[in-house]
Design an enzyme around this catalytic site. Structure first.
Site, short mmCIF file in Angstrom:
data_model
loop_
_atom_site.label_atom_id
_atom_site.label_comp_id
_atom_site.label_asym_id
_atom_site.label_seq_id
_atom_site.Cartn_x
_atom_site.Cartn_y
_atom_site.Cartn_z
N SER A 220 0.83 -1.20 0.00
CA SER A 220 0.00 0.00 0.00
C SER A 220 0.86 1.25 0.00
O SER A 220 1.99 1.25 0.51
CB SER A 220 -0.90 0.02 1.24
N TYR A 233 -2.54 -0.13 10.21
CA TYR A 233 -2.58 -0.60 8.84
C TYR A 233 -1.30 -0.22 8.10
O TYR A 233 -0.69 -1.04 7.40
CB TYR A 233 -3.80 -0.01 8.13
#
Length: 328
Positions: A220, A233
């Site tokens: 990501s 995250y």
């Protein structure tokens, strides 16, 4: 300094002001000439913000998204890049995972579709794979459970007789408005899914992969740049990047390549099942492209990194697909 030096300095300053006057005049004449809409540079037009306000409960339902994510890439012509392969994809029921499953099938691979509990979405992905003329197997389970990882790999081998490509893609994401709101339980769930899940799947799969195989992980942009509201995250995505670099080095002598695709905002159930409805309506507008990616815009990178025809000399790399850098 002598007069000649001073005169030269004055002349240069006059020249700079002349250049500035020219640009100022052009600015006044043109106003704001920058296009205000989203960038459309793909094979077909893609939806752009503002989107309808919407919020979902986890893990999210692709069928309920408005507009529906584009995953089938009708412009993509298969050419046997994964001919005869078998691939296992986690989080393959929807979003990026579904788009990857479809393109893998179009390139000649059978596909195992792992999901948590999105049964209807998983069946749509299965039908899409079978429509490409390839076999599909749906498995429901929790990637943070090592027993499920082992069972998924065994089921793949039993069904297809081989395992060539592993795509650890399943993820848990939930923002926190303040650091104090990040509970141990929340933190633990994120790490169990995003880090333990990746470890469990690779641990189970690698012993059965042969020379020419590939692991393509989903990272990501948050693992590259961080995110103030996605503390846990972002930590896991940065960990995935480091894990892939290390595992790629470790497995290179066995001919197994390990790489990462690191997307920016993508129109999938992951974010509407995290962000509030107002934030979802403007999702992706902060990128240079001024819109989120559609899953079919990300999936070709997985084909590229999975195929030994295309990326045989690439391992331990991170491929960002973030819609351009929006910083100053």
């Amino acid at each position: 300094m002598d007069d000649k030096t001073h005169a030269r300095a004055d002349a240069v300053a006059d020249h700079e002001r002349a250049i500035q006057r020219d640009i100022d005049a052009r600015d006044r004449a043109s106003g704001d000439a920058t296009p205000s809409g989203a960038v459309q540079a793909g094979a077909r037009p893609y939806p752009e913000p503002p989107f309808p306000r919407q919020h979902q409960t986890k893990p999210g339902d692709e069928a309920a998204l408005d507009p529906a994510p584009l995953y089938d890439a009708p412009f993509w012509k298969g050419s046997g890049k994964l001919d005869g392969f078998a691939a296992l994809i986690t989080g393959a029921d929807s979003g990026i995972g579904r788009a990857v499953a479809v393109l893998f099938a179009r390139e000649g691979s059978d596909v195992v579709i792992c999901h948590l509990d999105e049964d209807a979405d998983a069946e749509i992905t299965k039908a899409a794979v079978e429509a490409e003329g390839r076999r599909a197997l749906v498995l429901k389970g929790d990637v943070s459970d090592p027993a499920f990882a082992e069972a998924a790999v065994k089921a793949t081998l039993d069904a297809f007789g081989r395992l060539d490509v592993l795509v650890p893609n399943a993820a848990f994401q939930e923002h926190v408005p303040a650091f104090e709101d990040l509970t141990y339980d929340h933190f633990d769930r994120t790490l169990k899914t995003n880090l333990y899940g990746y470890f469990n799947m690779t641990k189970a799969a690698v012993p059965h992969m042969r020379n020419g195989g590939a692991v393509v992980m989903t990272g990501s942009v948050t693992g590259l740049q961080g995110n103030k509201d996605l503390l846990d995250y972002s930590l896991t995505k940065g960990g995935i990047h480091a894990y892939a670099r290390s595992l790629g080095t470790h497995l290179a002598p066995r001919g197994i390549r390990v790489n990462v695709v690191a997307p920016g905002p993508v129109w999938t159930p992951l974010n509407p099942a995290d962000k509030d409805a107002e934030a979802v309506s403007e999702f992706g507008s902060q990128t240079v492209m001024k819109r989120p990616a559609q899953p079919e815009e990300i999936a070709p990178a997985y084909v590229f990194l999975a195929s030994p025809q295309m990326s045989s000399y690439i391992t331990g790399e991170i491929l960002p697909i973030i819609g351009g850098y929006s910083g100053g």
